[in-house]
Structure formats: C-alpha cells, structure tokens
Design a protein around this motif. Structure first.
Motif, PDB file in Angstrom:
ATOM      1  N   THR A 140      67.042 -15.659   7.155  1.00  0.00           N
ATOM      2  CA  THR A 140      67.651 -16.635   6.254  1.00  0.00           C
ATOM      3  C   THR A 140      67.191 -16.390   4.836  1.00  0.00           C
ATOM      4  O   THR A 140      66.101 -15.858   4.602  1.00  0.00           O
ATOM      5  CB  THR A 140      67.262 -18.071   6.668  1.00  0.00           C
ATOM      6  OG1 THR A 140      65.845 -18.188   6.597  1.00  0.00           O
ATOM      7  CG2 THR A 140      67.748 -18.396   8.067  1.00  0.00           C
ATOM      8  N   GLU A 141      67.992 -16.810   3.870  1.00  0.00           N
ATOM      9  CA  GLU A 141      67.604 -16.657   2.481  1.00  0.00           C
ATOM     10  C   GLU A 141      66.591 -17.720   2.100  1.00  0.00           C
ATOM     11  O   GLU A 141      66.425 -18.723   2.790  1.00  0.00           O
ATOM     12  CB  GLU A 141      68.841 -16.776   1.587  1.00  0.00           C
ATOM     13  CG  GLU A 141      69.734 -15.567   1.665  1.00  0.00           C
ATOM     14  CD  GLU A 141      70.754 -15.573   0.533  1.00  0.00           C
ATOM     15  OE1 GLU A 141      70.440 -16.120  -0.530  1.00  0.00           O
ATOM     16  OE2 GLU A 141      71.825 -15.036   0.742  1.00  0.00           O
ATOM     17  N   SER A 142      65.937 -17.501   0.997  1.00  0.00           N
ATOM     18  CA  SER A 142      64.934 -18.438   0.516  1.00  0.00           C
ATOM     19  C   SER A 142      65.588 -19.758   0.120  1.00  0.00           C
ATOM     20  O   SER A 142      66.700 -19.796  -0.397  1.00  0.00           O
ATOM     21  CB  SER A 142      64.207 -17.837  -0.686  1.00  0.00           C
ATOM     22  OG  SER A 142      63.388 -18.791  -1.285  1.00  0.00           O
ATOM     23  N   ALA A 143      64.883 -20.844   0.346  1.00  0.00           N
ATOM     24  CA  ALA A 143      65.415 -22.162  -0.010  1.00  0.00           C
ATOM     25  C   ALA A 143      65.495 -22.323  -1.522  1.00  0.00           C
ATOM     26  O   ALA A 143      66.344 -23.038  -2.039  1.00  0.00           O
ATOM     27  CB  ALA A 143      64.547 -23.254   0.582  1.00  0.00           C
ATOM     28  N   ARG A 144      64.612 -21.659  -2.239  1.00  0.00           N
ATOM     29  CA  ARG A 144      64.586 -21.781  -3.685  1.00  0.00           C
ATOM     30  C   ARG A 144      65.385 -20.695  -4.386  1.00  0.00           C
ATOM     31  O   ARG A 144      65.557 -20.739  -5.591  1.00  0.00           O
ATOM     32  CB  ARG A 144      63.146 -21.721  -4.183  1.00  0.00           C
ATOM     33  CG  ARG A 144      62.314 -22.859  -3.665  1.00  0.00           C
ATOM     34  CD  ARG A 144      60.931 -22.732  -4.200  1.00  0.00           C
ATOM     35  NE  ARG A 144      60.078 -23.779  -3.668  1.00  0.00           N
ATOM     36  CZ  ARG A 144      58.829 -23.920  -3.947  1.00  0.00           C
ATOM     37  NH1 ARG A 144      58.248 -23.066  -4.755  1.00  0.00           N
ATOM     38  NH2 ARG A 144      58.117 -24.887  -3.435  1.00  0.00           N
TER      39      ARG A 144
END
Length: 143
Positions: A125-129
């Motif tokens: 998954t990609e970073s939340a930020r």
C-alpha cells in the motif's frame, strides 16, 4: 460436560523466529585444512586450541574438521535454507579465523541482495501521508 479430544497433530509446534524465540539458521560448520601447507598453520592452531571452546559456546551447531591435503584452508557453513557459504582462511591470524567462524554463525545463509538501485522498502500500500517534497511547503527548502 464432554471433554474435547486432542489429536497429536494439534500438539505440534512449528519453529518460527519471533519476539519470544530465536532459531539459529546455521546447522553445520566444516573446517577444512592441509596438514603440510604453511597457510594452514593458523587454521591448525585454531582447531587445536580454540575450536573446543567455540563448540561449547554454540551447542546447536555441528562442527566438522576435515583434513584436505593440497588445498588452502576454508570454513564452510551449511544453513537451514539449504544454502552454504564458503570463506577462505589463508593469510588470516587465529583471531581472524575465529571472527570468520563467528561471521558464518551469525549469518542467515540468505543470498546477498544489493540495495543500490533497488527500492529498499517495499509495501503493498502507499504511504498514508504521501511522498514528501521540499517544493510542497510554504517556504521552499534550499540547501
């Protein structure tokens, strides 16, 4: 109240590295040396004076000493994943040989993967930020 029957397969535990247990990956260390080569003199000294102490400190490792005439001394480590690593011991002092044997015991046996040019952190998954950039702030970042 009825008791539930436990089957033998339910009592089996599977070895796994984690925060409560550590399973060393090394299974066997083979030290090979020549009886006549001068480059094997330090290996012979290590085997006769220090190997017993090292073997007592690591009871989970099988140590094998093989005489291999006409060849340079080597240390070979066999690991749980089926791989082996070979380290030449010629031109090393006794303390250097002990460090190389310790290096074999501390190693996982996995193939060495280069970090240069590859992504060091992989995620599904990609970073939340998101990705940080010095261009997306109120005052640009300068060096």
């Amino acid at each position: 109240m009825a008791t539930q029957q436990l089957w033998r397969a339910q009592l089996r535990s599977y070895p796994a590295n984690g925060h409560t247990a550590f399973i060393p990956q090394i299974r066997k260390v083979v030290l090979e040396f020549c009886q006549h080569y001068p480059s094997s003199s330090n290996a012979r000294t290590f085997i006769s004076n220090h190997l017993e102490r090292v073997a007592r400190e690591h009871p989970y490792v099988e140590f094998v000493v093989r005489q291999r005439n006409g060849h340079e001394p080597i240390a070979r480590g066999f690991y749980a994943n089926g791989r082996d690593k070979v380290i030449p011991l010629n031109k090393l002092q006794v303390t250097g040989i002990e460090r190389k044997v310790q290096l074999l015991m501390d190693s996982s046996g996995a193939k060495i993967k280069p970090l240069k040019g590859a992504r060091t952190v992989e995620s599904t998954t990609e970073s939340a930020r998101g990705i940080w950039s010095g261009l997306h702030v109120d005052t640009p970042f300068t060096i």
